[in-house]
Design an enzyme around this catalytic site. Structure first.
Site, PDB file in Angstrom:
ATOM      1  N   LYS A  96       0.874  -1.181   0.000  1.00 46.29           N
ATOM      2  CA  LYS A  96       0.000   0.000   0.000  1.00 46.29           C
ATOM      3  C   LYS A  96       0.912   1.232   0.000  1.00 46.29           C
ATOM      4  O   LYS A  96       1.842   1.303   0.813  1.00 46.29           O
ATOM      5  CB  LYS A  96      -0.890   0.000   1.241  1.00 46.29           C
ATOM      6  N   ASP A 130      -1.658  -2.087  -4.200  1.00 47.08           N
ATOM      7  CA  ASP A 130      -3.061  -2.130  -3.791  1.00 47.08           C
ATOM      8  C   ASP A 130      -3.689  -0.756  -4.052  1.00 47.08           C
ATOM      9  O   ASP A 130      -2.998   0.263  -4.026  1.00 47.08           O
ATOM     10  CB  ASP A 130      -3.172  -2.418  -2.283  1.00 47.08           C
ATOM     11  N   MET A 131      -5.004  -0.736  -4.261  1.00 42.36           N
ATOM     12  CA  MET A 131      -5.687   0.554  -4.410  1.00 42.36           C
ATOM     13  C   MET A 131      -6.397   0.891  -3.104  1.00 42.36           C
ATOM     14  O   MET A 131      -7.126   0.070  -2.563  1.00 42.36           O
ATOM     15  CB  MET A 131      -6.691   0.500  -5.572  1.00 42.36           C
ATOM     16  N   GLN A 162     -10.778  -0.879  -8.844  1.00 46.11           N
ATOM     17  CA  GLN A 162     -11.981  -1.190  -8.061  1.00 46.11           C
ATOM     18  C   GLN A 162     -13.250  -0.958  -8.890  1.00 46.11           C
ATOM     19  O   GLN A 162     -13.468   0.142  -9.396  1.00 46.11           O
ATOM     20  CB  GLN A 162     -12.016  -0.278  -6.833  1.00 46.11           C
ATOM     21  N   ARG A 183      -5.101  -6.299 -11.033  1.00 47.40           N
ATOM     22  CA  ARG A 183      -5.976  -7.094 -10.170  1.00 47.40           C
ATOM     23  C   ARG A 183      -7.305  -6.323 -10.091  1.00 47.40           C
ATOM     24  O   ARG A 183      -7.314  -5.148  -9.717  1.00 47.40           O
ATOM     25  CB  ARG A 183      -5.405  -7.227  -8.758  1.00 47.40           C
ATOM     26  N   VAL A 185     -10.838  -5.772  -8.320  1.00 47.20           N
ATOM     27  CA  VAL A 185     -11.596  -6.048  -7.085  1.00 47.20           C
ATOM     28  C   VAL A 185     -12.864  -5.198  -7.096  1.00 47.20           C
ATOM     29  O   VAL A 185     -13.005  -4.290  -7.910  1.00 47.20           O
ATOM     30  CB  VAL A 185     -10.772  -5.711  -5.806  1.00 47.20           C
ATOM     31  N   THR A 240     -11.987 -12.041  -6.396  1.00 51.66           N
ATOM     32  CA  THR A 240     -13.301 -12.016  -5.762  1.00 51.66           C
ATOM     33  C   THR A 240     -13.615 -13.398  -5.210  1.00 51.66           C
ATOM     34  O   THR A 240     -13.033 -14.393  -5.650  1.00 51.66           O
ATOM     35  CB  THR A 240     -14.383 -11.591  -6.786  1.00 51.66           C
ATOM     36  N   ARG A 302     -11.897  -4.253   7.892  1.00 47.92           N
ATOM     37  CA  ARG A 302     -12.512  -4.250   6.552  1.00 47.92           C
ATOM     38  C   ARG A 302     -13.083  -5.631   6.223  1.00 47.92           C
ATOM     39  O   ARG A 302     -14.103  -5.737   5.550  1.00 47.92           O
ATOM     40  CB  ARG A 302     -11.490  -3.805   5.494  1.00 47.92           C
ATOM     41  N   GLU A 306     -17.067  -6.478   5.321  1.00 50.06           N
ATOM     42  CA  GLU A 306     -17.523  -7.134   4.093  1.00 50.06           C
ATOM     43  C   GLU A 306     -18.615  -8.159   4.352  1.00 50.06           C
ATOM     44  O   GLU A 306     -19.405  -8.472   3.466  1.00 50.06           O
ATOM     45  CB  GLU A 306     -16.351  -7.873   3.431  1.00 50.06           C
TER      46      GLU A 306
HETATM   47  C1  LIG Z   1      -6.756 -10.807  -3.566  1.00 49.59           C
HETATM   48  C2  LIG Z   1      -7.561  -9.615  -3.155  1.00 49.59           C
HETATM   49  C3  LIG Z   1      -6.948  -8.387  -3.062  1.00 49.59           C
HETATM   50  C4  LIG Z   1      -7.698  -7.242  -2.728  1.00 49.59           C
HETATM   51  N1  LIG Z   1      -7.115  -5.985  -2.789  1.00 49.59           N
HETATM   52  C5  LIG Z   1      -7.894  -4.895  -2.617  1.00 49.59           C
HETATM   53  C6  LIG Z   1      -7.393  -3.575  -2.842  1.00 49.59           C
HETATM   54  O1  LIG Z   1      -6.233  -3.371  -3.200  1.00 49.59           O
HETATM   55  N2  LIG Z   1      -8.237  -2.523  -2.657  1.00 49.59           N
HETATM   56  C7  LIG Z   1      -9.553  -2.695  -2.281  1.00 49.59           C
HETATM   57  O2  LIG Z   1     -10.281  -1.700  -2.173  1.00 49.59           O
HETATM   58  N3  LIG Z   1     -10.040  -3.921  -2.050  1.00 49.59           N
HETATM   59  C8  LIG Z   1      -9.261  -5.024  -2.204  1.00 49.59           C
HETATM   60  N4  LIG Z   1      -9.800  -6.279  -2.006  1.00 49.59           N
HETATM   61  C9  LIG Z   1     -11.114  -6.427  -1.319  1.00 49.59           C
HETATM   62  C10 LIG Z   1     -12.275  -6.339  -2.285  1.00 49.59           C
HETATM   63  O3  LIG Z   1     -12.425  -5.010  -2.732  1.00 49.59           O
HETATM   64  C11 LIG Z   1     -13.591  -6.791  -1.610  1.00 49.59           C
HETATM   65  O4  LIG Z   1     -13.870  -5.963  -0.520  1.00 49.59           O
HETATM   66  C12 LIG Z   1     -13.572  -8.230  -1.119  1.00 49.59           C
HETATM   67  O5  LIG Z   1     -12.927  -9.063  -2.044  1.00 49.59           O
HETATM   68  C13 LIG Z   1     -15.009  -8.774  -0.898  1.00 49.59           C
HETATM   69  O6  LIG Z   1     -15.739  -8.714  -2.069  1.00 49.59           O
HETATM   70  P1  LIG Z   1     -16.053  -9.960  -3.036  1.00 49.59           P
HETATM   71  O7  LIG Z   1     -15.538  -9.607  -4.382  1.00 49.59           O
HETATM   72  O8  LIG Z   1     -15.533 -11.213  -2.490  1.00 49.59           O
HETATM   73  O9  LIG Z   1     -17.628  -9.972  -3.190  1.00 49.59           O
HETATM   74  P2  LIG Z   1     -18.814  -9.930  -2.139  1.00 49.59           P
HETATM   75  O10 LIG Z   1     -20.040  -9.755  -2.956  1.00 49.59           O
HETATM   76  O11 LIG Z   1     -18.527  -8.932  -1.058  1.00 49.59           O
HETATM   77  O12 LIG Z   1     -18.772 -11.365  -1.502  1.00 49.59           O
HETATM   78  C14 LIG Z   1     -19.110 -12.537  -2.219  1.00 49.59           C
HETATM   79  C15 LIG Z   1     -19.066 -13.716  -1.260  1.00 49.59           C
HETATM   80  O13 LIG Z   1     -17.720 -13.933  -0.825  1.00 49.59           O
HETATM   81  C16 LIG Z   1     -17.676 -14.298   0.534  1.00 49.59           C
HETATM   82  N5  LIG Z   1     -16.942 -13.234   1.276  1.00 49.59           N
HETATM   83  C17 LIG Z   1     -16.616 -12.002   0.842  1.00 49.59           C
HETATM   84  N6  LIG Z   1     -15.932 -11.305   1.775  1.00 49.59           N
HETATM   85  C18 LIG Z   1     -15.849 -12.117   2.840  1.00 49.59           C
HETATM   86  C19 LIG Z   1     -15.261 -11.983   4.136  1.00 49.59           C
HETATM   87  N7  LIG Z   1     -14.631 -10.868   4.518  1.00 49.59           N
HETATM   88  N8  LIG Z   1     -15.360 -13.035   4.998  1.00 49.59           N
HETATM   89  C20 LIG Z   1     -15.981 -14.177   4.630  1.00 49.59           C
HETATM   90  N9  LIG Z   1     -16.564 -14.359   3.421  1.00 49.59           N
HETATM   91  C21 LIG Z   1     -16.489 -13.358   2.534  1.00 49.59           C
HETATM   92  C22 LIG Z   1     -19.092 -14.425   0.991  1.00 49.59           C
HETATM   93  O14 LIG Z   1     -19.490 -15.763   0.783  1.00 49.59           O
HETATM   94  C23 LIG Z   1     -19.834 -13.498   0.045  1.00 49.59           C
HETATM   95  O15 LIG Z   1     -21.182 -13.836  -0.096  1.00 49.59           O
HETATM   96  C24 LIG Z   1      -9.077  -7.404  -2.374  1.00 49.59           C
HETATM   97  C25 LIG Z   1      -9.681  -8.665  -2.474  1.00 49.59           C
HETATM   98  C26 LIG Z   1      -8.962  -9.752  -2.877  1.00 49.59           C
HETATM   99  C27 LIG Z   1      -9.662 -11.075  -3.011  1.00 49.59           C
END
Ligand SMILES: Cc1cc2nc3c(=O)[nH]c(=O)nc-3n(C[C@H](O)[C@H](O)[C@H](O)COP(=O)(O)OP(=O)(O)OC[C@H]3O[C@@H](n4cnc5c(N)ncnc54)[C@H](O)[C@@H]3O)c2cc1C
Length: 321
Positions: A96, A130-131, A162, A183, A185, A240, A302, A306
């Protein structure tokens, strides 16, 4: 409401002091964080690698408040690159920019980033930026462009975008002209409705659109694949845990004839291990974001934001031995 409150708490110093003082908070956070020391993280990565899964290692930290702290964070990230190389594990690094001076002193941040990228290049490894939240989006893109204008190329440094931001499609298309590896997200911060889609359905639709753009770009670029040592990623990383988004990416890649090794799926440590293994077994490159270190509080909050069910996981730990 709850999500906003938790994201507010993730930045509140008083809440950090309170929560990190609770012994059981770490017990819960350790579901999402590999440990406090680099050896813990390397152990977790060896375990992933043994299951055919790659990693990206994040030494937790953000919003450092002094130049000295930013310099120390830079040294720590360089040490992580050295440790990965020494251990011979299949992992790159995520950072970051507010950890290494963005928002504090941008010249210092630029110099710190150059030091990190120099070491990554020496080790033939890759650094993903990361963003963070929108006050930093322009600066983050400027710093990436600065790095690409100087000694570094897209095999050394890449970016996160994002899907919740209106601006992302335009930013992505522009950076794709430079061949940047992304990446994708959804976005983890609290953003106002003039900057980010307030409705989840729109965030998801934009995620699919951006997936298409990235997969098309990968095909047009000759389908660059993941490097053999698992460190330099293909052009698109679809990050995701949302099965519908993953299904869309798989179907679209198949439709346009993009080979499996020309994209990767990414997930967070401790979340949906079943899905991680399923995708790896299907032959897709899978990379897990493995965070470690003492500064786990904002990252942990965070993850709670989520998914409200995680709060019950947290609370229930208070009633267990
Ligand atoms: C490898 C990686 C790097 C990332 N880097 C960044 C970044 O640089 N900047 C940024 O803003 N965000 C980042 N994120 C976070 C991202 O923005 C989301 O907040 C996060 O991935 C949850 O969203 P989702 O796409 O899984 O979908 P969602 O619709 O939120 O979740 C889909 C399903 O995934 C499961 N799930 C999701 N989150 C969780 C949790 N916390 N605990 C348990 N189960 C969960 C649940 O089953 C949920 O129903 C990153 C995520 C990943 C996977």
């Amino acid at each position: 409401m709850l999500r906003s409150f938790l994201i507010y708490l993730s930045k509140a110093g008083w809440a950090q002091r309170t929560v990190t003082g609770w012994k059981l908070a770490w017990k819960t956070a350790s579901r999402f964080v590999a440990g406090e020391h680099v050896e813990d993280a390397i152990r977790a990565i060896r375990d992933l690698n043994a299951r055919g899964i790659h990693a990206t290692l994040d030494h937790l930290g953000e919003h450092t408040t002094t130049i000295e702290e930013a310099a120390q964070a830079t040294e720590d990230i360089i040490a992580v690159l050295d440790e990965i190389d020494k251990a011979g594990v299949q992992s790159n690094v995520s950072i970051k920019l507010t950890q290494i001076g963005m928002g504090l002193d941008d010249t210092v941040c630029r110099q710190n980033l150059a030091r990190i990228l120099t070491r990554a290049k020496e080790h033939k490894n890759f650094v993903r930026i990361d963003m963070e939240d929108t006050p930093y989006t322009d600066m983050t893109i400027d710093l990436l462009n600065g790095a690409l204008d100087s000694n570094f190329n897209v095999k050394t440094v890449g970016l996160v975008v994002q899907s919740y931001l209106y601006r992302t499609e335009q930013d992505t298309r522009k950076l794709l002209e430079r061949g940047v590896r992304f990446r994708l997200v959804k976005g983890a911060y609290k953003e106002p409705p003039d900057k980010a889609y307030p409705k989840k359905a729109d965030v998801d639709a934009n995620f699919d659109l951006l997936t298409k753009i990235l997969l098309d770009a990968a095909l047009a670029a000759g389908s660059p694949t993941l490097s053999k040592d698992g460190r330099i990623p293909p052009l698109p990383a679809i990050a995701t845990h949302d099965e519908r988004r993953i299904a869309f990416a798989k179907q679209y890649a198949e439709k346009i004839g993009l080979p499996k090794e020309a994209l990767e799926f990414q997930m967070l440590y401790g979340i949906r291990r079943d899905l991680q293994e399923q995708l790896a077994a299907e032959g897709y490159p899978v990379r897990i974001y493995v965070p470690f270190g003492a500064h786990w509080y904002p990252y942990f909050m965070r993850r709670l934001a989520e998914r409200p069910a995680n709060i019950w996981f947290f609370v229930s730990n208070f009633f267990r031995k």
